[in-house]
Design a protein around this motif. Structure first.
Motif, PDB file in Angstrom:
ATOM      1  N   PRO A  47       0.783  -1.042   0.072  1.00  0.00           N
ATOM      2  CA  PRO A  47       0.349   0.171  -0.398  1.00  0.00           C
ATOM      3  C   PRO A  47       0.768   1.100   0.169  1.00  0.00           C
ATOM      4  CG  PRO A  47      -0.864  -1.554   2.081  1.00  0.00           C
ATOM      5  CD  PRO A  47       0.431  -2.401   1.012  1.00  0.00           C
ATOM      6  N   PRO A  48       0.849   2.109  -0.536  1.00  0.00           N
ATOM      7  CA  PRO A  48      -0.345   2.937  -1.665  1.00  0.00           C
ATOM      8  C   PRO A  48      -0.936   1.783  -2.957  1.00  0.00           C
ATOM      9  CG  PRO A  48       0.534   4.400  -1.318  1.00  0.00           C
ATOM     10  CD  PRO A  48       1.049   3.682  -0.661  1.00  0.00           C
TER      11      PRO A  48
ATOM     12  N   GLY B 134       4.934  15.899  -1.371  1.00  0.00           N
ATOM     13  CA  GLY B 134       6.439  15.952  -1.300  1.00  0.00           C
ATOM     14  C   GLY B 134       7.423  14.960  -0.523  1.00  0.00           C
ATOM     15  N   SER B 135       6.453  15.523   0.924  1.00  0.00           N
ATOM     16  CA  SER B 135       7.732  14.609   2.056  1.00  0.00           C
ATOM     17  C   SER B 135       7.415  13.935   2.129  1.00  0.00           C
ATOM     18  CB  SER B 135       7.458  15.714   3.367  1.00  0.00           C
ATOM     19  OG  SER B 135       8.052  15.381   4.430  1.00  0.00           O
ATOM     20  N   THR B 136       6.692  12.958   1.642  1.00  0.00           N
ATOM     21  CA  THR B 136       6.013  11.754   1.605  1.00  0.00           C
ATOM     22  C   THR B 136       6.482  11.026   0.640  1.00  0.00           C
ATOM     23  OG1 THR B 136       3.924  11.856   3.247  1.00  0.00           O
ATOM     24  CG2 THR B 136       3.822  10.286   1.790  1.00  0.00           C
ATOM     25  N   LEU B 137       6.432  11.085  -0.523  1.00  0.00           N
ATOM     26  CA  LEU B 137       7.156  10.494  -1.764  1.00  0.00           C
ATOM     27  C   LEU B 137       9.082  10.423  -1.269  1.00  0.00           C
ATOM     28  CD1 LEU B 137       4.758  11.800  -4.342  1.00  0.00           C
ATOM     29  CD2 LEU B 137       4.639   9.755  -3.309  1.00  0.00           C
ATOM     30  N   VAL B 138       8.975  11.326  -1.336  1.00  0.00           N
ATOM     31  CA  VAL B 138      10.528  11.415  -0.983  1.00  0.00           C
ATOM     32  C   VAL B 138      11.393  10.110   0.014  1.00  0.00           C
ATOM     33  CG1 VAL B 138      12.488  12.803  -0.062  1.00  0.00           C
ATOM     34  CG2 VAL B 138      10.973  14.314  -2.053  1.00  0.00           C
ATOM     35  N   ARG B 139      10.681  10.634   1.015  1.00  0.00           N
ATOM     36  CA  ARG B 139      10.721   9.294   2.101  1.00  0.00           C
ATOM     37  C   ARG B 139      10.922   7.846   1.176  1.00  0.00           C
ATOM     38  NH1 ARG B 139       6.689  10.723   5.617  1.00  0.00           N
ATOM     39  NH2 ARG B 139       5.318   8.694   5.750  1.00  0.00           N
ATOM     40  N   TRP B 140       9.549   7.680   0.885  1.00  0.00           N
ATOM     41  CA  TRP B 140       8.890   6.760  -0.065  1.00  0.00           C
ATOM     42  C   TRP B 140      10.296   6.127  -0.654  1.00  0.00           C
ATOM     43  CZ3 TRP B 140       3.863   7.540  -0.882  1.00  0.00           C
ATOM     44  CH2 TRP B 140       2.513   6.879   0.012  1.00  0.00           C
ATOM     45  N   PHE B 141      10.304   7.666  -1.588  1.00  0.00           N
ATOM     46  CA  PHE B 141      12.094   7.085  -2.628  1.00  0.00           C
ATOM     47  C   PHE B 141      13.370   6.712  -1.908  1.00  0.00           C
ATOM     48  CE2 PHE B 141      15.634   9.558  -4.662  1.00  0.00           C
ATOM     49  CZ  PHE B 141      15.787   8.996  -5.178  1.00  0.00           C
ATOM     50  N   GLN B 142      13.903   7.077  -0.549  1.00  0.00           N
ATOM     51  CA  GLN B 142      15.179   7.053  -0.004  1.00  0.00           C
ATOM     52  C   GLN B 142      14.619   5.265  -0.004  1.00  0.00           C
ATOM     53  OE1 GLN B 142      17.134  10.163   2.295  1.00  0.00           O
ATOM     54  NE2 GLN B 142      15.675  11.368   2.361  1.00  0.00           N
TER      55      GLN B 142
ATOM     56  N   PRO C 135       8.359  17.403  13.923  1.00  0.00           N
ATOM     57  CA  PRO C 135       9.236  16.708  13.459  1.00  0.00           C
ATOM     58  C   PRO C 135       9.516  15.336  13.689  1.00  0.00           C
ATOM     59  CG  PRO C 135      10.252  19.150  14.933  1.00  0.00           C
ATOM     60  CD  PRO C 135       8.831  18.915  15.086  1.00  0.00           C
ATOM     61  N   GLY C 136      10.307  14.929  12.953  1.00  0.00           N
ATOM     62  CA  GLY C 136       9.438  13.513  13.347  1.00  0.00           C
ATOM     63  C   GLY C 136       8.742  12.213  13.211  1.00  0.00           C
ATOM     64  N   GLU C 137       7.239  13.161  12.454  1.00  0.00           N
ATOM     65  CA  GLU C 137       6.633  12.443  12.307  1.00  0.00           C
ATOM     66  C   GLU C 137       6.483  11.694  10.550  1.00  0.00           C
ATOM     67  OE1 GLU C 137       1.347  14.221  11.582  1.00  0.00           O
ATOM     68  OE2 GLU C 137       3.177  15.296  12.433  1.00  0.00           O
ATOM     69  N   LYS C 138       5.807  11.077  10.362  1.00  0.00           N
ATOM     70  CA  LYS C 138       5.951   9.933   9.474  1.00  0.00           C
ATOM     71  C   LYS C 138       5.118   9.661   8.615  1.00  0.00           C
ATOM     72  CE  LYS C 138      10.683   8.286  10.384  1.00  0.00           C
ATOM     73  NZ  LYS C 138      12.148   7.626  10.470  1.00  0.00           N
ATOM     74  N   THR C 139       3.696  10.157   8.978  1.00  0.00           N
ATOM     75  CA  THR C 139       2.399  10.147   8.124  1.00  0.00           C
ATOM     76  C   THR C 139       2.443  10.048   6.594  1.00  0.00           C
ATOM     77  OG1 THR C 139       1.681  12.935   8.854  1.00  0.00           O
ATOM     78  CG2 THR C 139       1.455  11.092  10.775  1.00  0.00           C
ATOM     79  N   THR C 140       1.073   9.793   5.857  1.00  0.00           N
ATOM     80  CA  THR C 140       1.522   9.317   4.786  1.00  0.00           C
ATOM     81  C   THR C 140      -0.110  10.667   4.613  1.00  0.00           C
ATOM     82  OG1 THR C 140      -0.162   7.822   4.718  1.00  0.00           O
ATOM     83  CG2 THR C 140       2.232   6.911   5.129  1.00  0.00           C
ATOM     84  N   GLY C 141      -0.183  10.693   2.851  1.00  0.00           N
ATOM     85  CA  GLY C 141      -0.886  11.783   2.677  1.00  0.00           C
ATOM     86  C   GLY C 141      -0.652  13.105   2.640  1.00  0.00           C
TER      87      GLY C 141
END
Length: 481
Positions: A57-58, A144-152, A301-307
């Motif tokens: 997911p997703p 962008g923050s979510t997608l870059v975290r997934w990218f890494q 800071p440190g929050e890793k929620t999606t969306g």
């Protein structure tokens, strides 16, 4: 059970049209391992990536909707990997403008709404070890923050020819919300309290905007829909122009330290000067400043929620100064007014403010009257911190990653900067109905940064006429008038 969506997530689905798709993408340049046969390697890589048909997911979810209203994300029973992972033989890998044009043609089409909303396209030229990946994913999945975290998480620090797992198949931990200590009643009370306080903050934002509109308080954020019309603003139409370029991020940080500025403010200055030069090429003359939309990350800071957890607010750029350094000081001043305003309000209030003004812009777009009203801004500039070290896609070295965003209602240019391995990879995109290429803007931004850097030690440097005219003396903290 489908994954829930926030109102901001849903807005990217509801407002998507053929003329304005709501996916974001990136152009990645990679180098094959030494001794690889390009055609054999890319076909084997393509087959290997298609074999990862069990997505996480997703990336295994399509949108479940009631008419046009998205209810949530629902896992699909079967992944069509021939659609999600494709490869193309092209003749433009070593020609950046031609490669940008090829990517622009893919970027302008919509993703299939009946399938999970992502694609990976492998691009190669016979005999070339350099190849490219154009990847795109719907903005509904995350900001962008979510997608870059997934990218890494989907790229490795060292070559992994055997144990590599691509981005869409990486297992991600689900973050469960902690139960409130005193049960649901306390949770409802806290939610109600936050909603009430956010409503007061939102009202305060609009009161301050009214005071600025009445010229009682000039020291606040720009009033929405008072921006400068250009050939790039107005109704978003089908067709895209894309350009990519690089800047040395070490030079940007050094210049920021020397000028007591942030890296964002330095980049905004270079882009502002470049935009004026591009628009002057098309006969545009201005009596007021251009505006930028500035995304604000609302996560703690440190929050890793999606969306999507962002707010987008306008910032006034520079005007009536020919000295690049003085233009930087103007942008610092206007940028920090907006940052101060954001710090004085709850994040949820700024998120709701974004929804209100963007909803108005979307209504104008639906009614096809965006050409008649002034835009919120002329350019959207976002800066995304990316990987600081060298990354690998399986056993291929990732050389650069250029983000290519979606178009905002009201048009303009969308500029996205991702820092990777010491370099700022910059992606530009706009509607190509009136301007056919953004390659001149890429060159003008590079030249503007060089001039800004040199102007710190050489105050005699000034920008040539860039189409600015002023009917009154500028009100500026850096002006000698």
């Amino acid at each position: 059970m489908g994954q829930k969506l926030s109102f901001l997530d849903r807005s990217f689905w509801i407002t998507e049209t053929k003329a304005n798709p709501k996916h974001v993408g990136c152009l990645q340049l990679l180098e094959m391992p030494e001794g690889s046969d390009p055609e054999t390697y890319i076909k084997a890589l393509h087959r290997d990536m298609q074999s990862f048909a069990r997505a996480s997911p997703p990336f295994n979810c399509r949108v479940k909707a009631f008419y046009i209203w998205p209810i949530g994300l629902q896992p699909v029973k079967h992944m069509h990997m021939d659609y999600h992972v494709q490869y193309h033989q092209v003749d433009v890998i070593n020609e950046r403008p031609a490669l940008d044009d090829f990517v622009a043609r893919m970027h302008e089409t919509r993703l299939d709404p009946d399938k999970p909303l992502w694609q990976y396209h492998f691009l190669y030229s016979p005999g070339q070890r350099l190849f490219a990946i154009y990847a795109r994913v719907h903005h509904l999945y995350g900001d962008g923050s979510t997608l870059v975290r997934w990218f890494q998480a989907g790229y490795q620090d060292a070559p992994q020819p055997d144990a590599f797992v691509p981005l869409w198949a990486v297992k991600r931990l689900r973050h469960r919300k902690r139960r409130q200590q005193f049960g649901r009643l306390k949770g409802y009370w806290l939610a109600t309290k936050d909603a009430v306080l956010s409503a007061f903050d939102l009202a305060a934002i609009f009161i301050r905007l009214l005071l600025r509109l009445l010229r009682i308080n000039r020291h606040y954020m720009p009033v929405p829909f008072t921006g400068t019309k250009t050939v790039l603003t107005g109704q978003v139409k089908p067709g895209r122009a894309v350009a990519t370029f690089d800047l040395d991020f070490a030079r940007i940080r050094k210049l920021a330290r020397r000028t007591r500025a942030s890296a964002n403010e330095v980049l905004l200055t270079a882009i502002d000067i470049g935009m004026h030069r591009l628009l002057q090429d098309h006969g545009q003359l201005f009596t007021q400043a251009l505006y930028t939309n500035m995304p604000i990350n609302l996560r703690k800071p440190g929050e890793k929620t999606t969306g999507n957890r962002i707010a987008i607010v306008p910032v006034q750029l520079a005007h009536a100064e020919s000295d690049p350094y003085l233009r930087l000081r103007q942008i610092i001043y206007h940028h920090r007014i907006v940052k101060h305003a954001a710090q004085r309000a709850r994040p949820s209030a700024f998120s709701n403010y974004t929804i209100v003004i963007q909803a108005c812009a979307l209504v104008f777009e639906w009614l096809h009257i965006s050409d008649w009203v002034k835009p919120i801004a002329n350019v959207l500039v976002s800066n995304i911190p990316g990987p600081k070290r060298q990354k690998y896609f399986k056993d291929s070295k990732l050389l650069a990653c250029y983000p290519i965003s979606t178009m905002t209602p009201g048009g303009g240019v969308n500029v996205t900067i991702m820092t990777y391995n010491g370099t700022a990879n910059v992606g530009l995109v706009c509607c190509n109905s009136k301007i056919k290429s953004l390659q001149p803007l890429a060159e003008y931004c590079r030249e503007a940064f060089d001039m800004l850097e040199a102007s710190i030690d050489d105050p005699t440097l000034s920008i040539d006429d860039i189409g600015e005219h002023t009917s009154e003396l500028p009100l500026s903290i850096v002006s000698d008038h």
